[in-house]
Scaffold this motif. Structure first.
Motif, short mmCIF file in Angstrom:
data_model
loop_
_atom_site.label_atom_id
_atom_site.label_comp_id
_atom_site.label_asym_id
_atom_site.label_seq_id
_atom_site.Cartn_x
_atom_site.Cartn_y
_atom_site.Cartn_z
N CYS B 373 5.10 -13.70 25.79
CA CYS B 373 6.13 -14.31 26.51
C CYS B 373 6.30 -15.76 26.11
CB CYS B 373 5.68 -14.48 28.14
SG CYS B 373 5.63 -12.95 28.94
N GLU B 374 5.18 -16.27 25.64
CA GLU B 374 5.28 -17.66 25.31
C GLU B 374 5.94 -17.86 24.03
OE1 GLU B 374 1.14 -18.54 25.61
OE2 GLU B 374 1.22 -19.23 27.51
N THR B 375 5.79 -16.79 23.13
CA THR B 375 6.17 -17.11 21.92
C THR B 375 7.92 -16.76 21.56
OG1 THR B 375 5.31 -15.19 21.35
CG2 THR B 375 4.16 -17.20 20.50
N MET B 381 15.48 -12.52 27.03
CA MET B 381 14.40 -11.63 27.07
C MET B 381 13.19 -12.30 27.54
SD MET B 381 15.04 -8.66 25.89
CE MET B 381 13.45 -8.12 25.29
N GLN B 382 13.10 -13.40 27.27
CA GLN B 382 11.85 -14.10 27.71
C GLN B 382 11.83 -14.05 29.24
OE1 GLN B 382 11.44 -18.53 27.55
NE2 GLN B 382 9.53 -17.91 26.75
N ASN B 383 13.03 -14.55 29.94
CA ASN B 383 12.95 -14.28 31.52
C ASN B 383 12.25 -12.91 31.94
OD1 ASN B 383 13.57 -16.60 31.60
ND2 ASN B 383 15.63 -16.59 32.04
N LEU B 388 8.50 -9.26 34.30
CA LEU B 388 7.79 -8.13 34.09
C LEU B 388 6.06 -8.27 34.06
CD1 LEU B 388 9.24 -5.87 31.35
CD2 LEU B 388 8.59 -4.99 33.63
N VAL B 389 5.81 -9.09 33.44
CA VAL B 389 4.43 -9.56 33.36
C VAL B 389 3.81 -9.90 34.70
CG1 VAL B 389 2.80 -10.93 32.33
CG2 VAL B 389 4.35 -10.10 31.08
N GLU B 423 9.44 -14.71 40.21
CA GLU B 423 8.05 -14.14 40.26
C GLU B 423 6.82 -14.87 39.87
OE1 GLU B 423 11.09 -13.01 39.21
OE2 GLU B 423 11.43 -11.19 40.43
N ALA B 424 7.12 -15.65 38.81
CA ALA B 424 5.99 -16.48 38.46
C ALA B 424 5.48 -17.48 39.58
CB ALA B 424 6.31 -17.53 37.34
#
Lengths: 694, 454
Positions: B373-375, B381-383, B388-389, B423-424
């Protein structure tokens, strides 16, 4: 060419398979199982014409032919197998499938290697094969497991064998009894109990037999590891499962009692063997050889090395008879002896044992000859080379005790007396110990002879062959036996050639004791040969060991000090001669027994040094007296006669019922008086101790 | 190493007191003629022995000769480098000490006891013109020096040189003591008997090694090591049944495996494309029917990622069947290290809820997710991945599959970094609740299926 064959065969085995072929195969199998190999072969020949490139057909043909020859044409099947399936492929996931198909061939290859004693090569194949254990048909899987464990045992890797065994138990035995979760910390003990109850339900004969075999293996492994309590438990399980008491379980039980120090009880058990007999011709091992050998073990441990020798000689004779019974004159055993008799010769092991017994009986010369012969078969054993060196040392100096027997030795203070009256001269001894220097005769030291020079060569071999990882930190609180399997991820994690992640206490202790012995002997022999730099190196290596028994610590200090003195580093030498350098005089580290983990203590195995004559010096004060005397020597050599005299006086005063002092003390006293110019005192010392020269 | 008996006789002949009037120089020449140079040391040792034991050489004249011969033995060489120089120094020093009153005892093993006359001779030889002295005969020497007092003599230089040479020798080499101890029985005052003396001298000087050159040095007591003690001194032999291992017949020869062939075909397809529902069901039933089939369908750890991406449900079924396999760790490690995706997460999620996965594995997977996620560069896509995570983690936490405490810092940092995503933030709240000991959040509705939301 083989590659082309393989790819082709893979296709054919998947695609075309006619009804006729299937029938032929079935018939062939039936005939094979009936033991009518020629009929079987005729079916296989027909099958081969239909499927000329099917590897399995070729393989089975070779196997059937081998059986037809009563398992005698070993050389032939070895070559044929190699031609059919080539060499073991390099581990590569893409070839995994291929190997699953070839499991039987690989197994057969390993079996042949096992019987011809090529254990490491066999292990290599079996370790690889073991990764396909799941897809294997069950009866083959069982055989693979058993052979793999046996190979670990014969290559002296009890730890690896045990972790493997535990894994196999968890995988096979309990597979139907609801899956044991990975996190189950009870290990494999539980499944056995579960199964016991379950037994009546599922009467699977094959699995039962397999389980009994595993139990016997486990007992053997625990015996190797000196885990006697655990072994006893396995034996009890074995009996409770209703296993018939036969020669193999009797030997196990007797072995257990032997290691527990109950030699008499073991003897009774051994003699309870009745009619059952294993004949070498049919079993590949002879009950008589095993029996005599084990009886010899018992006598040896009872301190009767001469009786042990007698029985070992009987065992050797039986072994010879057994070998003669299968040997066809002047023929290669690989083409005329049944497969399972190929590896059955115990001659060299028996020779080694005989050597050990003779050595303990004080017959170093005969022992040396035995070891020389055993070396033909056991040249990779560091123990053997150490034993040979011990014979050489024994020839040089058979006992330490004699120096402490002053009444007996004091006549050696004076060589002789010359002349009378004015001319009377007392000739003192120039040395009380045997002086050795390099033999200047033109003999090669490599010719086996019980000399110190040859001993040095043996010790070099021994050092070279010592197991490498023996300095592993010895766990002082041994881990419970059944838990040595690493269970971190899944049981399978511990697999793949690295079963031995943890070395058991027994193995570690044995390795340490062996290393200490080799180093001490090396230092001693180097000193005797005047090789002081090397002697110092060995002595220091000895003292640097993590764990060291008291006697070896004393010897390390003595040898280091003496070499330093000869290297004219007396100050450093004196450091090694402090009496506080020794605490005890045990000659080996004991193996600690693992108890159940709920009892949180460890208990020392009560095994009196098996068959050993006690090492002299036996008492701690005597040991200290030796150190002190040598300290006085160091002072005297440095010219500090007063200090030396004082130290010497202390040694003399310490003489008592539990403290012997060496004859050298008197000689040194003489020396000091002479150096000080007190000739009269010296004369009176002589006359006091040697009345014959009065 | 030793003089032959005839050599000794020769030597004693030269020393005979009948040579009273022969000059010392002459005697010395005779000596050098009789013995080759390499015998010098042996001769010197013999002379010294004779000087050490007065009973062997009782005659003054002979002793004078012996002193002179010993001195002249190494003529032409610097004195300090000759082996017997120390003897001369010690003899003279001892006499100095006695005159100084420091009484040394009567006998010090190796230092010969010399008479005044002999000492004087030595002193003359050492300090004055040695040549002049050597020209004299023994009789002259005795006449001249018998009553003279020892001339003062400075030995410092010689002593220094000797000390230097000696310091090069190890102590062990310097500590020897001769083994011949005279024990004169004065009670039986037997007369001096030349032949007895000669035979004694012979037995001391002749031999290999001769007694006179042997010495006793303080001797170390060297203990021999004990015999090696092993737990298995003699090898016990148990029954091993070697005949149980024998060559096997391959029973799988020409045994058809239709079901296997079909399953294998389907699997081959499953690595490449999505299977139809019907095909999936067929494969699963085949696998269920034969528990060993799973090993024969051509699956290897390397092929697992393809299977996961194309047919996650099949992947789950297969992995569950492989749980007992020794290769399962390899499959796990492939799963952990494959590129993170919805499908892989789904597979892991399903696995966590059905079997006990090793905690290391789950932790590794989470760390892997977070770092992906970080990279990742693509913002969209990141969002998506972060959401998801977060849902995945919530599910793990609520189902108590992981212990948050062990991953707290990592997960918290992750939440803070992506706090912009709903979600985070929710996950962060859940973490806080857990930290404050409020377990209410955990009793909320099961979120097992929430992962399907995206």
């Amino acid at each position: 060419m083989t590659e082309a064959l393989e790819s082709h065969s893979k296709e054919t085995s998947i695609t075309a398979l006619s009804e006729q072929e299937r029938d032929l195969a079935q018939n062939a199998l039936i005939e094979f199982q009936k033991g009518t190999y020629s009929v079987c072969l005729s079916y296989l020949n027909k099958l081969e014409t239909l499927r000329p490139k099917d590897l399995k057909v070729m393989h089975n043909k070779v196997v059937a032919e081998y059986y037809k020859s009563d398992l005698k044409k070993t050389e032939l099947i070895k070559k044929s197998l190699k031609a059919i399936c080539g060499h073991m492929s390099i581990p590569d996931s893409s070839e995994a499938m291929d190997d699953v198909e070839k499991c039987v061939m690989r197994y057969n290859e390993a079996v042949l290697l096992y019987h011809t004693k090529q254990y490491n090569a066999a292990l290599q194949i079996m370790n690889r094969l073991f990764t396909f254990i799941e897809p294997m048909e069950e009866s083959l899987a069982h055989k693979v497991c058993l052979l793999l464990i046996e190979l670990h045992i014969v290559t002296d890797q009890p730890d690896a064998a045990l972790s493997l065994l535990n894994y196999i138990e968890s995988q096979f035995i309990s597979i139907d009894s609801s899956k044991i979760s990975v996190t189950d910390k009870e290990g494999p003990i539980k499944p056995i109990k579960e199964l016991k109850e379950q037994k009546k339900g599922s009467a699977d004969a094959a699995t039962d037999a397999f389980r009994i075999k595993l139990l016997k293996f486990k007992a053997r492994i625990y015996l190797m590891m000196h885990q006697l309590k655990l072994c006893k438990r396995e034996w009890k399980t074995l009996i409770s499962l209703g296993t018939p008491v036969n020669i193999s379980s009797i030997f196990l039980k007797a072995n257990l009692e032997y290691l527990r120090g109950n030699s008499k009880k073991a003897m009774k058990i051994m003699n309870s063997i009745t009619t059952e007999n294993l004949e070498f011709k049919t079993c590949g091992e002879s009950a008589a050889v095993l029996y005599y050998n084990n009886i010899a073990c018992l006598y040896h441990s009872m301190g009767k090395p001469n009786l042990a020798c007698f029985y070992l000689q009987k065992a050797l004779q039986e072994n010879k008879n057994a070998m003669d019974s299968v040997r066809v004159k002047d023929n290669d055993p690989l083409s005329c002896q049944p497969l399972y008799t190929l590896g059955g010769n115990r001659h060299y092991e028996l020779m080694y044992s005989l050597g050990v017994s003779l050595l303990h009986a004080g017959q170093a010369g005969k022992a040396f000859d035995c070891f020389t012969e055993a070396a033909q078969g056991l040249h990779n054993s560091p123990k053997l080379w150490l034993r040979m060196a011990e014979c050489c040392i024994h020839f040089h100096k058979s006992t330490n005790e004699i120096d402490f027997n002053i009444p007996k030795r004091r006549k050696d203070l004076v060589q002789k007396v010359l002349g009378t009256g004015l001319y009377r001269k007392i000739i003192l001894a120039s040395s009380l110990s045997k002086d050795t220097k390099y033999d200047t005769e033109g003999l090669s030291y490599a010719i086996p002879q019980p000399t110190l020079e040859f001993g040095m060569l043996c010790l070099k071999n021994a050092l070279f062959l010592l197991p490498v990882n023996n300095e592993l930190n010895l766990p002082m609180t041994p881990v419970a036996g059944p838990q040595t399997v690493s269970m971190s991820l899944t049981p399978g994690h511990a697999l793949g050639g690295q079963h031995a992640t943890q070395v058991s206490q027994a193995t570690a202790v044995e390795a340490i004791n062996l290393k200490a012995s080799v180093l001490a002997a090396s230092a001693y022999v180097s000193l005797c040969l005047g090789d002081y730099v090397i002697a110092l190196e060995h002595a220091r290596a000895l003292l640097n060991m993590n764990k060291l028994s008291g006697a070896y610590r004393l010897l390390g200090n003595l040898y280091a000090a003496e070499s330093l003195i000869f290297m004219d580093k007396i100050n450093e030498a004196i450091e090694y001669l402090k009496p506080e350098n020794i605490q005890d005089l045990s000659t080996y580290l004991p193996i600690l027994e693992t108890l159940d983990k709920d009892k949180e203590k460890t208990e020392e195995t009560i095994v009196t040094p098996i068959g050993c004559k006690a090492y002299y010096p036996t008492s701690l004060p005597t040991g200290k007296a030796v150190l002190c005397y040598n300290l006085a020597v160091a002072y005297a050599i440095r010219g500090e006669l007063d200090k030396s005299g004082e130290t010497l006086k202390q040694v003399w005063m310490s003489k008592g019922p539990d403290c012997d002092i060496p004859i050298q003390v008197i000689m040194l006293a003489l020396y000091i008086e002479l150096q000080l110019g007190h000739a009269d005192v010296s004369r009176s010392i002589i006359k006091q101790h040697c009345p014959q020269y009065r | 190493m030793t003089l032959a008996p005839k050599d000794l006789a020769n030597l004693l002949d030269i020393l005979d007191d009948e040579n009273l009037d022969t000059s010392l120089e002459n005697l010395s020449n005779q000596l050098h003629q009789a013995f080759p140079k390499e015998d010098n040391f042996k001769v010197g040792t013999a002379l010294l022995l004779l000087l050490q034991h007065i009973d062997l050489l009782p005659n003054h004249v002979q002793r004078v000769m012996a002193v002179a011969l010993l001195f002249d033995l190494y003529r032409g060489e610097p004195l300090a480098s000759t082996p017997f120089a120390t003897v001369f120094v010690q003899v003279l020093k001892a006499s100095e000490e006695t005159t100084n009153g420091a009484s040394r005892p009567n006998f010090v093993g190796h230092i010969p006891v010399l008479s005044q006359c002999e000492k004087n001779l030595l002193a003359h030889l050492l300090s004055y013109n040695a040549k002049e002295t050597m020209k004299k005969s023994p009789r002259q020497i005795i006449d001249e020096l018998y009553f003279a007092s020892t001339p003062p003599i400075d030995l410092t230089n010689l002593q220094l040189q000797l000390a230097e040479r000696h310091s090069e020798l190890p102590s062990v080499a310097k500590c020897g003591n001769p083994i011949i101890l005279p024990d004169m029985d004065r009670s039986k005052m037997a007369e001096i008997d030349k032949t007895t003396g000669r035979s004694i001298a012979e037995s001391l000087i002749i031999g290999d090694p001769p007694l006179c050159s042997q010495s006793y040095r303080p001797e170390f007591l060297r203990l021999a090591p004990p015999l090696y003690h092993s737990a298995n001194e003699l090898t016990w032999m148990n029954v091993t049944e070697p005949s149980q291992f024998t060559v096997e017949y391959d029973t799988s020869m020409c045994v058809s495996n239709c079901a296997g062939a079909e399953a294998r075909r389907l699997m081959g397809k499953a690595f490449k494309s999505v299977l139809s529902l019907q095909q999936q069901q067929h494969l699963v039933t085949e696998l269920d029917r034969d528990p060993k089939l799973v090993y024969h369908i051509g699956l290897t750890p390397g092929k697992l990622p393809d299977l996961v991406e194309n047919n996650p449900l099949i992947a789950i079924e297969v992995l569950l069947k492989l749980m007992q396999s020794s290769q399962i760790t390899e499959y796990f490690s492939v799963l952990v290290n494959m590129e993170m995706s919805l499908h892989s997460m789904e597979v892991v999620n399903r696995l966590t809820t059905t079997v006990d996965l090793p905690t290391e594995f789950v932790h590794l997977y989470i760390s892997n997710c977070i770092s992906t996620c970080e990279t990742i560069k693509d913002r969209y896509m990141q969002n998506r991945l972060v959401r998801l995570v977060c849902v995945f983690l919530q599910s793990l936490i609520r189902n108590k599959i992981i212990n948050v405490q062990e991953l707290f810092i990592e997960v918290q940092a992750f939440c803070i970094e992506f706090s912009r995503i709903r979600e985070a933030a929710a996950l962060f709240r859940l973490l806080k609740q857990l930290e404050s000991g409020d377990i209410g959040g955990l009793n909320g509705p099961p979120t097992k299926n929430k992962i399907d939301m995206c």
